[in-house]
Design an enzyme around this catalytic site. Structure first.
Site, PDB file in Angstrom:
ATOM      1  N   ARG A  85      -7.294  -2.819   9.203  1.00  0.00           N
ATOM      2  CA  ARG A  85      -7.954  -4.130   9.162  1.00  0.00           C
ATOM      3  C   ARG A  85      -7.475  -5.024  10.291  1.00  0.00           C
ATOM      4  O   ARG A  85      -8.234  -5.762  10.882  1.00  0.00           O
ATOM      5  CB  ARG A  85      -7.718  -4.817   7.813  1.00  0.00           C
ATOM      6  CG  ARG A  85      -8.750  -4.443   6.766  1.00  0.00           C
ATOM      7  CD  ARG A  85      -8.741  -5.427   5.621  1.00  0.00           C
ATOM      8  NE  ARG A  85      -7.481  -5.390   4.907  1.00  0.00           N
ATOM      9  CZ  ARG A  85      -7.232  -4.572   3.892  1.00  0.00           C
ATOM     10  NH1 ARG A  85      -8.153  -3.750   3.465  1.00  0.00           N
ATOM     11  NH2 ARG A  85      -6.072  -4.588   3.281  1.00  0.00           N
ATOM     12  N   GLN A 114      -7.574   8.696   3.494  1.00  0.00           N
ATOM     13  CA  GLN A 114      -6.510   8.641   4.509  1.00  0.00           C
ATOM     14  C   GLN A 114      -5.143   8.318   3.933  1.00  0.00           C
ATOM     15  O   GLN A 114      -4.129   8.465   4.604  1.00  0.00           O
ATOM     16  CB  GLN A 114      -6.842   7.564   5.560  1.00  0.00           C
ATOM     17  CG  GLN A 114      -8.055   7.885   6.378  1.00  0.00           C
ATOM     18  CD  GLN A 114      -8.659   6.646   7.010  1.00  0.00           C
ATOM     19  OE1 GLN A 114      -8.338   6.300   8.139  1.00  0.00           O
ATOM     20  NE2 GLN A 114      -9.521   5.961   6.295  1.00  0.00           N
ATOM     21  N   MET A 172      -9.131   3.474   8.630  1.00  0.00           N
ATOM     22  CA  MET A 172      -8.423   2.281   8.153  1.00  0.00           C
ATOM     23  C   MET A 172      -7.789   1.519   9.316  1.00  0.00           C
ATOM     24  O   MET A 172      -7.521   2.096  10.366  1.00  0.00           O
ATOM     25  CB  MET A 172      -7.388   2.661   7.106  1.00  0.00           C
ATOM     26  CG  MET A 172      -8.021   2.881   5.748  1.00  0.00           C
ATOM     27  SD  MET A 172      -6.807   3.073   4.451  1.00  0.00           S
ATOM     28  CE  MET A 172      -7.860   2.881   3.018  1.00  0.00           C
ATOM     29  N   GLY A 214     -11.139  13.609  20.340  1.00  0.00           N
ATOM     30  CA  GLY A 214     -12.071  13.683  21.473  1.00  0.00           C
ATOM     31  C   GLY A 214     -13.293  12.806  21.291  1.00  0.00           C
ATOM     32  O   GLY A 214     -14.401  13.173  21.695  1.00  0.00           O
ATOM     33  N   ASP A 262       1.734  -0.852  11.898  1.00  0.00           N
ATOM     34  CA  ASP A 262       1.636  -2.165  12.548  1.00  0.00           C
ATOM     35  C   ASP A 262       2.911  -2.993  12.424  1.00  0.00           C
ATOM     36  O   ASP A 262       2.850  -4.212  12.353  1.00  0.00           O
ATOM     37  CB  ASP A 262       0.438  -2.939  11.981  1.00  0.00           C
ATOM     38  CG  ASP A 262       0.548  -3.129  10.471  1.00  0.00           C
ATOM     39  OD1 ASP A 262       1.404  -2.478   9.847  1.00  0.00           O
ATOM     40  OD2 ASP A 262      -0.238  -3.921   9.918  1.00  0.00           O
ATOM     41  N   ASP A 288       4.933  -5.207   5.970  1.00  0.00           N
ATOM     42  CA  ASP A 288       5.441  -6.544   6.317  1.00  0.00           C
ATOM     43  C   ASP A 288       5.460  -7.491   5.120  1.00  0.00           C
ATOM     44  O   ASP A 288       6.357  -8.325   5.004  1.00  0.00           O
ATOM     45  CB  ASP A 288       4.663  -7.141   7.492  1.00  0.00           C
ATOM     46  CG  ASP A 288       3.248  -7.507   7.121  1.00  0.00           C
ATOM     47  OD1 ASP A 288       2.481  -6.609   6.750  1.00  0.00           O
ATOM     48  OD2 ASP A 288       2.898  -8.699   7.203  1.00  0.00           O
ATOM     49  N   GLY A 289       4.483  -7.364   4.207  1.00  0.00           N
ATOM     50  CA  GLY A 289       4.487  -8.225   3.023  1.00  0.00           C
ATOM     51  C   GLY A 289       5.748  -7.979   2.185  1.00  0.00           C
ATOM     52  O   GLY A 289       6.409  -8.926   1.726  1.00  0.00           O
ATOM     53  N   ARG A 295       1.125  -4.849  -6.122  1.00  0.00           N
ATOM     54  CA  ARG A 295       1.184  -6.145  -5.450  1.00  0.00           C
ATOM     55  C   ARG A 295       1.466  -7.151  -6.549  1.00  0.00           C
ATOM     56  O   ARG A 295       0.981  -7.008  -7.669  1.00  0.00           O
ATOM     57  CB  ARG A 295      -0.119  -6.412  -4.703  1.00  0.00           C
ATOM     58  CG  ARG A 295      -0.304  -5.388  -3.576  1.00  0.00           C
ATOM     59  CD  ARG A 295      -1.376  -5.771  -2.579  1.00  0.00           C
ATOM     60  NE  ARG A 295      -1.124  -5.100  -1.300  1.00  0.00           N
ATOM     61  CZ  ARG A 295      -1.694  -3.939  -0.921  1.00  0.00           C
ATOM     62  NH1 ARG A 295      -2.553  -3.316  -1.718  1.00  0.00           N
ATOM     63  NH2 ARG A 295      -1.414  -3.406   0.250  1.00  0.00           N
ATOM     64  N   SER A 296       2.323  -8.131  -6.279  1.00  0.00           N
ATOM     65  CA  SER A 296       2.717  -9.078  -7.324  1.00  0.00           C
ATOM     66  C   SER A 296       2.474 -10.514  -6.886  1.00  0.00           C
ATOM     67  O   SER A 296       3.125 -11.010  -5.965  1.00  0.00           O
ATOM     68  CB  SER A 296       4.206  -8.884  -7.659  1.00  0.00           C
ATOM     69  OG  SER A 296       4.683  -9.978  -8.409  1.00  0.00           O
ATOM     70  N   THR A 355       4.013   2.352   5.974  1.00  0.00           N
ATOM     71  CA  THR A 355       2.626   1.889   5.870  1.00  0.00           C
ATOM     72  C   THR A 355       1.808   2.764   6.808  1.00  0.00           C
ATOM     73  O   THR A 355       2.256   3.072   7.921  1.00  0.00           O
ATOM     74  CB  THR A 355       2.489   0.396   6.242  1.00  0.00           C
ATOM     75  OG1 THR A 355       1.107   0.118   6.501  1.00  0.00           O
ATOM     76  CG2 THR A 355       3.272  -0.002   7.478  1.00  0.00           C
ATOM     77  N   ASP A 386      -0.605   2.025   8.496  1.00  0.00           N
ATOM     78  CA  ASP A 386      -1.180   1.276   9.620  1.00  0.00           C
ATOM     79  C   ASP A 386      -0.337   1.278  10.897  1.00  0.00           C
ATOM     80  O   ASP A 386      -0.846   0.946  11.962  1.00  0.00           O
ATOM     81  CB  ASP A 386      -1.413  -0.189   9.218  1.00  0.00           C
ATOM     82  CG  ASP A 386      -2.495  -0.310   8.162  1.00  0.00           C
ATOM     83  OD1 ASP A 386      -3.410   0.530   8.174  1.00  0.00           O
ATOM     84  OD2 ASP A 386      -2.419  -1.238   7.327  1.00  0.00           O
ATOM     85  N   GLY A 394       0.831  -1.211   0.000  1.00  0.00           N
ATOM     86  CA  GLY A 394       0.000   0.000   0.000  1.00  0.00           C
ATOM     87  C   GLY A 394       0.859   1.252   0.000  1.00  0.00           C
ATOM     88  O   GLY A 394       1.892   1.295   0.661  1.00  0.00           O
ATOM     89  N   VAL A 446      17.166   7.858   0.141  1.00  0.00           N
ATOM     90  CA  VAL A 446      17.981   6.720  -0.320  1.00  0.00           C
ATOM     91  C   VAL A 446      18.884   7.181  -1.461  1.00  0.00           C
ATOM     92  O   VAL A 446      20.105   6.951  -1.455  1.00  0.00           O
ATOM     93  CB  VAL A 446      17.080   5.542  -0.788  1.00  0.00           C
ATOM     94  CG1 VAL A 446      17.893   4.495  -1.547  1.00  0.00           C
ATOM     95  CG2 VAL A 446      16.358   4.905   0.403  1.00  0.00           C
TER      96      VAL A 446
HETATM   97  P1  ATP Z   1       0.806  -2.757   3.477  1.00  0.00           P
HETATM   98  O1  ATP Z   1       1.123  -3.007   4.925  1.00  0.00           O
HETATM   99  O2  ATP Z   1       0.626  -1.319   3.193  1.00  0.00           O
HETATM  100  O3  ATP Z   1      -0.271  -3.642   2.916  1.00  0.00           O
HETATM  101  P2  ATP Z   1       2.779  -4.611   2.514  1.00  0.00           P
HETATM  102  O4  ATP Z   1       4.205  -4.449   2.194  1.00  0.00           O
HETATM  103  O5  ATP Z   1       2.443  -5.455   3.727  1.00  0.00           O
HETATM  104  O6  ATP Z   1       2.143  -3.162   2.657  1.00  0.00           O
HETATM  105  P3  ATP Z   1       1.630  -6.654   0.762  1.00  0.00           P
HETATM  106  O7  ATP Z   1       0.611  -6.485  -0.284  1.00  0.00           O
HETATM  107  O8  ATP Z   1       1.324  -7.554   1.914  1.00  0.00           O
HETATM  108  O9  ATP Z   1       2.001  -5.168   1.237  1.00  0.00           O
HETATM  109  O10 ATP Z   1       2.979  -7.216   0.081  1.00  0.00           O
HETATM  110  C1  ATP Z   1       3.544  -6.586  -1.056  1.00  0.00           C
HETATM  111  C2  ATP Z   1       4.094  -7.638  -2.002  1.00  0.00           C
HETATM  112  O11 ATP Z   1       5.172  -8.326  -1.374  1.00  0.00           O
HETATM  113  C3  ATP Z   1       3.140  -8.744  -2.426  1.00  0.00           C
HETATM  114  O12 ATP Z   1       2.266  -8.385  -3.462  1.00  0.00           O
HETATM  115  C4  ATP Z   1       4.105  -9.826  -2.892  1.00  0.00           C
HETATM  116  O13 ATP Z   1       4.558  -9.564  -4.194  1.00  0.00           O
HETATM  117  C5  ATP Z   1       5.285  -9.646  -1.907  1.00  0.00           C
HETATM  118  N1  ATP Z   1       5.188 -10.635  -0.821  1.00  0.00           N
HETATM  119  C6  ATP Z   1       4.439 -10.573   0.302  1.00  0.00           C
HETATM  120  N2  ATP Z   1       4.597 -11.664   1.074  1.00  0.00           N
HETATM  121  C7  ATP Z   1       5.479 -12.462   0.414  1.00  0.00           C
HETATM  122  C8  ATP Z   1       6.042 -13.745   0.677  1.00  0.00           C
HETATM  123  N3  ATP Z   1       5.761 -14.431   1.778  1.00  0.00           N
HETATM  124  N4  ATP Z   1       6.898 -14.240  -0.233  1.00  0.00           N
HETATM  125  C9  ATP Z   1       7.217 -13.574  -1.364  1.00  0.00           C
HETATM  126  N5  ATP Z   1       6.703 -12.350  -1.667  1.00  0.00           N
HETATM  127  C10 ATP Z   1       5.860 -11.814  -0.797  1.00  0.00           C
END
Ligand code: ATP
Length: 327
Positions: free
Chosen positions: A177, A259, A175, A191, A135, A108-109, A77-78, A131, A133, A16, A28
């Site tokens: 989840r 947001q 937001m 408040g 979190d 975290d993803g 997202r992939s 992010t 969130d 996100g 960077v």
């Molecule tokens: P947000 O917290 O804002 O959602 P995020 O980094 O957690 O951000 P995700 O959609 O969970 O967002 O992850 C981003 C991308 O990271 C995924 O679309 C995927 O390509 C890759 N990814 C996530 N988890 C894994 C995994 N366990 N192994 C390989 N790739 C991953």
């Protein structure tokens, strides 16, 4: 064993979008330039890494972005990166550009992907927490959180005017989840009379009893902040449940994607500048598989795995405080 010197860093944003991602990219790129290292921007996160969407970046390619929301590198997202074949393609793309380290800006993803990628292909990666969130374990605040809270707060302040004028109950959904950091921060700073977040037990009967007490206390504004992931449901569902039990009039406002956008606050720009810069320094120190963060005003490095395996606790004092101050 002598560690290999890093010459080319790939930077990308993933998951996100969050306000402040651009400030992190800028930090960077300019820190790498300061250390005479090359930087390639990777567009659209892991999807662009697989498809070879790289652009060489220098100090001028990040001019005039510190104040902009979203991300100039785009994000995505992939699904393909979840597969070994997808990650193999990403590795070949990086190799063909001689990119030997990654600065991964996301949640975290994004970090799970980076760790998996390192374990298979040995490309060092440092995570920059971005992010809305908030979190992630290992940093007091994530980049984007402060802006999202302030954006939501502006809406809550406006809603309060109308709630007060009509003596009307408003349920405002923010937001979050899995996590209630936004809900709690918006609730206490706005408040709110009541805050519903996933981390605390929500009880419909107790909530209805409290709503009854507001009429007795002749409270003017009656705002309930609802994190979208609350166990009782979203704001619309909770409003319906309260109305079924009590037959009251209420309004719902879902703040949704408002947001995410907008210019980052000063706090987010400073955090992004600091963490983007220390991420490059960590890579040049030979560090990998860590997230850089700020905790108790100190820069800290946390193993990537801990950022999702350990749970960041919400501030119980603030939870208690909301109960007292809603008086
Ligand atoms: P947000 O917290 O804002 O959602 P995020 O980094 O957690 O951000 P995700 O959609 O969970 O967002 O992850 C981003 C991308 O990271 C995924 O679309 C995927 O390509 C890759 N990814 C996530 N988890 C894994 C995994 N366990 N192994 C390989 N790739 C991953």
């Amino acid at each position: 064993m002598m560690k290999k010197e890093i010459e080319k860093i790939g930077v990308f944003t993933s998951g996100g979008d969050a306000p402040g991602m651009n400030a992190a990219i800028r930090a960077v790129v300019r820190t790498a330039f300061h250390h005479r290292k090359e930087v390639f921007g990777i567009r659209r996160g892991y999807r662009g890494m697989i498809e070879g969407e790289f652009q060489k970046m220098g100090p001028r390619s990040v001019s005039n972005i510190i104040q902009r929301g979203g991300t100039i590198l785009k994000t995505a997202r992939s699904e393909e990166f979840f597969t070994k074949e997808g990650r193999e393609k990403a590795y070949q793309s990086l190799k063909s550009h001689s990119i030997d380290a990654l600065a991964a800006i996301g949640g975290d993803g994004t970090f799970r992907g980076a760790l998996e990628f390192f374990e298979e292909f040995g490309i060092p990666a440092v995570g920059v927490p971005a992010t809305i969130d908030n979190d992630l374990y290992g940093t007091d605040f994530t980049i984007g959180f402060d802006t999202a809270v302030n954006t939501a707060l502006q809406s809550v302040d406006r809603i309060r005017d109308t709630a007060q004028s009509h003596d009307r109950i408003f349920l405002v959904e923010v937001m979050g989840r899995q996590a209630g950091f936004i809900g709690l921060a918006v609730g206490v700073s706005g408040g709110a009379e009541h805050i519903l977040i996933p981390e605390t037990k929500s009880d419909l009967d107790a909530l209805c009893e409290e709503v009854r007490s507001w009429a007795r206390k002749q409270k003017g504004s009656r705002i309930i902040i609802v994190s979208e992931g609350d166990e009782l449901g979203g704001a619309a569902e909770i409003g319906r449940k309260i109305a079924e039990k009590m037959g009251i009039d209420y309004r719902v406002c879902v703040l949704g994607h408002t947001q995410r956008g907008g210019a980052p606050t000063a706090q987010d720009r400073i955090l992004a500048s600091l963490l983007g810069s220390v991420a490059v320094e960590a890579l040049l120190d030979g560090e990998t598989n860590v997230m850089v963060g700020e905790a108790s005003r100190k820069v800290v490095r946390t193993p990537l795995r801990e950022t999702w395996e350990k749970k960041k606790a919400i501030d119980e004092r603030i939870v208690q405080l909301c109960g007292v101050l809603s008086g």
